[in-house]
Enzyme design. Structure first.
Site, PDB file in Angstrom:
ATOM      1  N   CYS A 126      -3.176  -2.437   6.438  1.00 35.61           N
ATOM      2  CA  CYS A 126      -3.188  -1.075   7.076  1.00 35.61           C
ATOM      3  C   CYS A 126      -4.495  -1.120   7.693  1.00 35.61           C
ATOM      4  O   CYS A 126      -4.610  -0.225   8.400  1.00 35.61           O
ATOM      5  CB  CYS A 126      -3.056  -0.054   5.906  1.00 35.61           C
ATOM      6  SG  CYS A 126      -3.983  -0.250   4.472  1.00 35.61           S
TER       7      CYS A 126
ATOM      8  N   GLN B  86      -5.176  -0.460  -4.548  1.00 34.23           N
ATOM      9  CA  GLN B  86      -5.979  -1.630  -5.375  1.00 34.23           C
ATOM     10  C   GLN B  86      -6.806  -1.219  -6.427  1.00 34.23           C
ATOM     11  O   GLN B  86      -6.859  -1.843  -7.223  1.00 34.23           O
ATOM     12  CB  GLN B  86      -6.761  -2.512  -4.192  1.00 34.23           C
ATOM     13  CG  GLN B  86      -7.532  -3.821  -4.713  1.00 34.23           C
ATOM     14  CD  GLN B  86      -7.947  -4.421  -3.647  1.00 34.23           C
ATOM     15  OE1 GLN B  86      -7.829  -4.388  -2.513  1.00 34.23           O
ATOM     16  NE2 GLN B  86      -9.161  -5.293  -4.179  1.00 34.23           N
TER      17      GLN B  86
ATOM     18  N   CYS C  55       0.861  -1.287  -0.081  1.00 31.70           N
ATOM     19  CA  CYS C  55       0.045  -0.105  -0.058  1.00 31.70           C
ATOM     20  C   CYS C  55       0.832   1.203  -0.053  1.00 31.70           C
ATOM     21  O   CYS C  55       1.785   1.489   0.777  1.00 31.70           O
ATOM     22  CB  CYS C  55      -0.934   0.030   1.298  1.00 31.70           C
ATOM     23  SG  CYS C  55      -1.581   1.679   1.836  1.00 31.70           S
ATOM     24  N   GLU C  56       0.528   1.971  -1.075  1.00 31.77           N
ATOM     25  CA  GLU C  56       1.471   3.394  -1.051  1.00 31.77           C
ATOM     26  C   GLU C  56       1.406   4.391   0.107  1.00 31.77           C
ATOM     27  O   GLU C  56       2.005   5.297   0.248  1.00 31.77           O
ATOM     28  CB  GLU C  56       1.414   3.942  -2.515  1.00 31.77           C
ATOM     29  CG  GLU C  56       0.010   4.760  -2.492  1.00 31.77           C
ATOM     30  CD  GLU C  56      -0.230   5.171  -3.879  1.00 31.77           C
ATOM     31  OE1 GLU C  56      -1.011   6.339  -4.055  1.00 31.77           O
ATOM     32  OE2 GLU C  56       0.259   4.838  -4.685  1.00 31.77           O
ATOM     33  N   HIS C  57       0.232   4.205   0.858  1.00 37.59           N
ATOM     34  CA  HIS C  57       0.034   5.072   2.014  1.00 37.59           C
ATOM     35  C   HIS C  57       0.750   4.643   3.379  1.00 37.59           C
ATOM     36  O   HIS C  57       0.930   5.625   3.909  1.00 37.59           O
ATOM     37  CB  HIS C  57      -1.800   4.959   2.115  1.00 37.59           C
ATOM     38  CG  HIS C  57      -2.291   5.395   1.006  1.00 37.59           C
ATOM     39  ND1 HIS C  57      -3.664   4.930   0.887  1.00 37.59           N
ATOM     40  CD2 HIS C  57      -2.214   6.501   0.301  1.00 37.59           C
ATOM     41  CE1 HIS C  57      -4.019   5.486  -0.265  1.00 37.59           C
ATOM     42  NE2 HIS C  57      -3.234   6.603  -0.697  1.00 37.59           N
ATOM     43  N   HIS C  58       0.934   3.556   3.688  1.00 33.79           N
ATOM     44  CA  HIS C  58       1.574   2.914   4.884  1.00 33.79           C
ATOM     45  C   HIS C  58       2.890   2.166   4.515  1.00 33.79           C
ATOM     46  O   HIS C  58       3.521   1.764   5.495  1.00 33.79           O
ATOM     47  CB  HIS C  58       0.486   2.380   5.909  1.00 33.79           C
ATOM     48  CG  HIS C  58      -0.752   3.348   6.191  1.00 33.79           C
ATOM     49  ND1 HIS C  58      -1.737   3.201   5.295  1.00 33.79           N
ATOM     50  CD2 HIS C  58      -0.756   4.239   6.964  1.00 33.79           C
ATOM     51  CE1 HIS C  58      -2.618   4.011   5.791  1.00 33.79           C
ATOM     52  NE2 HIS C  58      -2.053   4.842   6.979  1.00 33.79           N
TER      53      HIS C  58
ATOM     54  N   HIS D  37      -6.146  -5.886   3.418  1.00 31.58           N
ATOM     55  CA  HIS D  37      -5.033  -5.101   3.651  1.00 31.58           C
ATOM     56  C   HIS D  37      -4.600  -4.797   5.100  1.00 31.58           C
ATOM     57  O   HIS D  37      -5.474  -4.546   5.832  1.00 31.58           O
ATOM     58  CB  HIS D  37      -5.693  -3.630   3.411  1.00 31.58           C
ATOM     59  CG  HIS D  37      -5.917  -3.527   1.805  1.00 31.58           C
ATOM     60  ND1 HIS D  37      -5.133  -2.617   0.850  1.00 31.58           N
ATOM     61  CD2 HIS D  37      -6.996  -4.204   0.971  1.00 31.58           C
ATOM     62  CE1 HIS D  37      -5.746  -2.864  -0.298  1.00 31.58           C
ATOM     63  NE2 HIS D  37      -6.713  -3.637  -0.326  1.00 31.58           N
TER      64      HIS D  37
END
Length: 198
Positions: A156, A126, A85-88, A154
């Site tokens: 996250c 995703q 995941c690019e956020h976390h 996920h």
């Protein structure tokens, strides 16, 4: 698109230095026995998990495109998906189901999972991953239609934040006949979610 060994070594060294600094910021001692090689291991793992940046769809397909007068649906189910995941920078993983209706051109079946990996092995969300896979197949094959469904969990959401361990995210992307003809779309979704019979 693959990098030279010297370039990869240089990136690994830089990543390892950053990981060592992170360990220190977290209050750890990167010189203790259990962590001595951790920066190198994490650097190598990150290189592996993001190797899609050094790959192209054209490279992984190679010569595996074939002229074939076939116009019925081709579906490959349960393709394992692993991404970050690019956020976390936490993993998400699950399965992809891919179908297409050829227009006198088919692709080697093993190449569909390879296309998935080109995009999954990058920092992702995703929703975008699903669209990128569908677009790549459409660009390469120019089929009558293509459909992609990804089901994933996920970390996250599971390990932090809302901490919901049983939630699953499902995304889909459809092109051509899969978008225009509801019967084609329904056939794909029915086959994608059918119980295993093997």
């Amino acid at each position: 698109m693959s990098e030279s060994p010297n370039h990869e070594e240089g990136i690994n060294e830089q990543l390892a230095c950053l990981v060592k600094e992170q360990l220190q910021l977290l209050g750890e001692d990167p010189e203790r026995e259990g962590l001595l090689r951790t920066p190198d291991r994490v650097a190598g793992a990150l290189q592996f998990l993001t190797r899609g940046y050094t790959q192209t769809v054209e490279e992984v397909i190679g010569t595996a495109l074939f002229e074939e007068e076939h116009d019925s649906m081709v579906i490959v189910r349960d393709i394992e998906v692993y991404s970050l995941c690019e956020h976390h920078l936490l993993p998400f993983f699950g399965k992809a189901h891919i179908a297409y209706i050829p227009d006198d051109k088919i692709i080697g079946l093993s190449k569909l999972p390879r296309i998935v990996d080109v995009f999954a092995r990058r920092l992702q969300v995703q929703e975008r991953l699903t669209e990128e896979i569908a677009q790549a197949i459409e660009d390469v094959l120019q089929p009558q239609g293509v459909g992609v469904v990804i089901e994933a969990v996920h970390l996250c959401m599971m390990m932090r934040g809302v901490e919901k361990q049983n939630s699953k995210t499902i995304t889909s992307a459809v092109r051509g006949l899969f978008r225009r003809d509801h019967r084609t779309r329904e056939e794909f979704l029915r086959l994608a979610h059918a119980p295993d019979t093997l």
